[in-house]
Design an enzyme around this catalytic site. Structure first.
Site, PDB file in Angstrom:
ATOM      1  N   LEU A   6       0.819  -1.274   0.018  1.00 50.41           N
ATOM      2  CA  LEU A   6      -0.064  -0.003   0.125  1.00 50.41           C
ATOM      3  C   LEU A   6       0.866   1.204   0.109  1.00 50.41           C
ATOM      4  CD1 LEU A   6      -2.974   0.885   0.462  1.00 50.41           C
ATOM      5  CD2 LEU A   6      -2.698   0.941   2.840  1.00 50.41           C
ATOM      6  N   ASP A   7       0.652   2.073  -0.822  1.00 43.34           N
ATOM      7  CA  ASP A   7       1.307   3.358  -0.794  1.00 43.34           C
ATOM      8  C   ASP A   7       2.669   3.384  -1.247  1.00 43.34           C
ATOM      9  OD1 ASP A   7      -0.981   4.434  -0.236  1.00 43.34           O
ATOM     10  OD2 ASP A   7      -0.571   4.875   1.889  1.00 43.34           O
ATOM     11  N   GLU A   8       3.249   2.291  -1.802  1.00 43.59           N
ATOM     12  CA  GLU A   8       4.649   1.975  -1.977  1.00 43.59           C
ATOM     13  C   GLU A   8       4.723   1.476  -3.596  1.00 43.59           C
ATOM     14  OE1 GLU A   8       6.905   2.231  -0.004  1.00 43.59           O
ATOM     15  OE2 GLU A   8       6.143   1.966   2.009  1.00 43.59           O
TER      16      GLU A   8
END
EC number: 3.5.1.10
Lengths: 277, 277, 277, 277
Positions: A221-223
């Site tokens: 997530l968000d990476e």
């Protein structure tokens, strides 16, 4: 005369440009635009060419494959509109911006449908004569819901899936199913303020600039690989809601810029980063 | 192993990249970096390659000339420090910034001298063990002064002349003498506020953003090809002196960015514009 | 006629502006500039006024104290140059920029000394006729070194201590000793990339924008109140060294902007954030 | 409890803040926010306060008038939605952005109608259930057309008229009729590229940054007081159409920011400039 976009990503080698350009020349293909990049650390070679001429796709791909190293990525995309599905939840600012751009003819895309987990945006979407599908997550498990989403999305066979403020976390099942096709807008200047409520986090930290990040969705997530970012200045007088409002303008512009890069086949992914040619 | 930068500017033609890359390949030359651009209006082709290998300059140039159209620009520069002369008047912010970068090893250049029409900056320059030459304009005509300047500059045979806030207008004689070598920083976001005292003009107009422009010097004052620009936000509380102070930061960064582009042979001039590869 | 800067930070209350302005009016003091701000969450009132007139400091402070709530912060600073000590290590870009600004008369400050834990910058500093003191950290404990630093700094009784790329972590002892006086430049867009080597971190993450942050130093490393931030765009072609070089321009501008705010008494600290009037 | 915005613009005088705050205090009015500014050149004093409490409008205005110099501007606006009319021609990007913001509840305004000189945008506007009025300019004189426009606009008695890419030049008759109410978006970074086709001008000049400017409309075309500006970076690869497309994002954000300032009564006009509190 049709135009094609040729994308090559491979290990660098002596004579690569020579070998590729020889094939294009021999096939009487024009190079309208050409950009190359070699990653100095990994020695990976990237090339994006806009080609025109009488192009026989299979022959060209076969000839390129012969001169390029085993395992090279070689794509030859006709320069046409891509099919897109938009996912949303309740917020209208990013979705609305895409819809307005769409009806204005600014997007080189076919928006096949908007799929949301709430009904909130139905009337907005239908103003634009685009199918709106609600897949409610109520009373069903996360997996059930996601499977329904996948089913709905799959019927449109989209080239790109845009998460236009779709506020649910995707499982690895979803991510792998549509690998390399899912574009997300995160409402912070990543990697600052990962996770929930980044504007509140930014407010608490007292930052003087906030931003937004468009990235490919991966399992972390968000990476995922960052495609585009932008920022806007704020000051002490901004409540977190003011920051959110200021951020919305940035989110719209950032997502729209990243989307355009994808629509034009300009983004390579390499080691969790993007190379943009 | 030495590195070279190959610069080509020519009318676009079928097989150009193929023909060039064939020669490089045949001479066992590595292409470390490569960038091309074709102007869609004029069909001019630009190429900048960083080459490495055992390069025989004359042979390579001769072979390239044979395959390229008559009148093509072909340059092959060894990747070394360029010789630079700085011109100044009285203001120290841009000059000082260049000197600090120089002693910090940030600039890939040899600063041969600072030449000014006033003595004000002598002590600053000499702190850095760089020759300071004052060519006073007092009691002599414009032409006499400029001839003296040209004489002083010429002894250093510079690759680049940086006008680091040199506040005198250059004649066409000077411009032609050092054609394509003179870099200027203009203290406005050109073409806004051409001419004298741009910060006062900006103040009077009540703009909310000010900027700076680095450009090549041509015969038309403030009309030369733009290399780099940047801006900074201001508001009603800025006096024109505040604008000037805010602008100084921008001037420094803009000039230094443009200078770096020149030091790395990244700028082509085409139809009074720049192409930056 | 002397100018003063009046700073008030207190709990908001009805009639606050009325009561303060009554005192100023009664003492025939002119308000040259005036800015107020009330934090809507905490109801803290901030005021910064530039005053002129025949001002009797003690009387004015006494009268203000009488009408303001117990525990209010009330400061009345003569508008003069502040005494400043710069701390550095080996890098010259930020320090050099401050020194150039200083000799150019851009800074409303007296730089009393540069204190460093290495000798690298000695010759640069001495060019500018500023005392350079080296407090080596070799062969002594962290505490011993810091005590020596504190001793050296203290002799100058500075109003502001600027960490101009001083690369050592400060203990709580140091921070408390000079509480509210220590300005640091962090080479990232905080809170992204806290800790060591932010440019390498930024490179690994593949961000498209990098930045710098000026903040007050508190006990929590990189967690102090943020004063100023700025950013610059980068792309896939930037190595981490290229990012560092691009970042240096931003660091210089950000530190210099924050420093100017401090020199002009424009920064309040409130709940680990800054209010800038 | 209702909120009001108090706006005062007057010649600066000793005791001004004291006198005003005395009246507010005596009437038991809370000052929720307060901002003042004195133009150092003209000594004009500006004040914007957000007030709350039981406010008797006529009494407050009368009392303020008694203590303020003759000819002072004193406005007391209830904090409510303003009535707005949008003018357009054929382009949808700015208008569409405003409409999307409107239906999303982002605008503190009542959009009473969209009036255009072409029918192109009719279907877009009607999607949003907003009256669309076409006043064709065909076969009638400029004056006749403008009179019809004035007639249509006047029936809505708008507080603000937004030229959302209304591509006709207004006469002084129109400007005076709606003096201080007309907001325009100009598609360049004024004062660069005044007049027609600024993106083509920008392309021809080879600028590296383009921008947009929101300003009040006055009799001098493109010369009215500037409210807000912003910019975006471009490069040699941008055709003028690419610049226009990039500029559209900026236009939207700039107009929307300026509009928000007007909706919140934050803009004073002074000597063809704006003071924004």
């Amino acid at each position: 005369m049709e135009q094609y976009i040729l994308l090559i990503s491979t290990q660098d080698a002596k004579g690569l440009i020579y070998n590729i350009s020889k094939i294009l020349f021999a096939n009487s293909i024009n190079i309208e635009q050409n950009a190359e990049y070699v990653d100095p650390e990994t020695k990976n070679f990237f090339m994006r060419s806009v080609l025109s001429g009488k192009i026989s796709e299979n022959i060209l791909l076969k000839e390129l494959k012969e001169v390029l190293p085993e395992g090279s990525l070689i794509k030859l995309n006709k320069k046409t509109k891509k099919d897109v599905v938009l996912l949303a939840t309740k917020e209208s600012h990013v979705l609305g911006d895409l819809l307005i751009r769409y009806v204005s003819g600014e997007l080189n895309a076919n928006i096949k449908a908007v799929i949301a987990n709430h009904n909130t945006l139905k009337s907005l979407v239908e103003k634009f004569d685009i199918p709106f599908i609600c897949v409610s997550a109520e009373n069903i498990s996360r997996d059930e819901h996601e499977n329904k989403m996948i089913e709905q999305i799959s019927q449109f066979n989209p080239d790109i899936i845009v998460l236009a403020k779709y506020m649910r976390i995707l499982t690895s099942n979803f991510v792998e199913k549509f690998s390399g096709k899912v574009l997300n807008i995160h409402h912070s200047f990543l990697p600052a303020f990962i996770g929930a409520n980044p504007y509140k986090q930014a407010y608490e930290r007292g930052v003087k600039i906030i931003g937004a990040t468009a990235h490919y969705v991966t399992n972390d997530l968000d990476e995922g690989p960052i495609i585009y970012q932008d920022v806007v200045r704020v000051d002490h007088s901004y409540s977190w809601e003011d920051m959110r409002n200021a951020g919305r303008n940035v989110e719209k512009v950032v997502l729209s810029n990243a989307f355009e890069l994808l629509l034009n086949d300009r983004v390579f992914v390499h080691r969790n980063k993007t190379v943009i040619l």
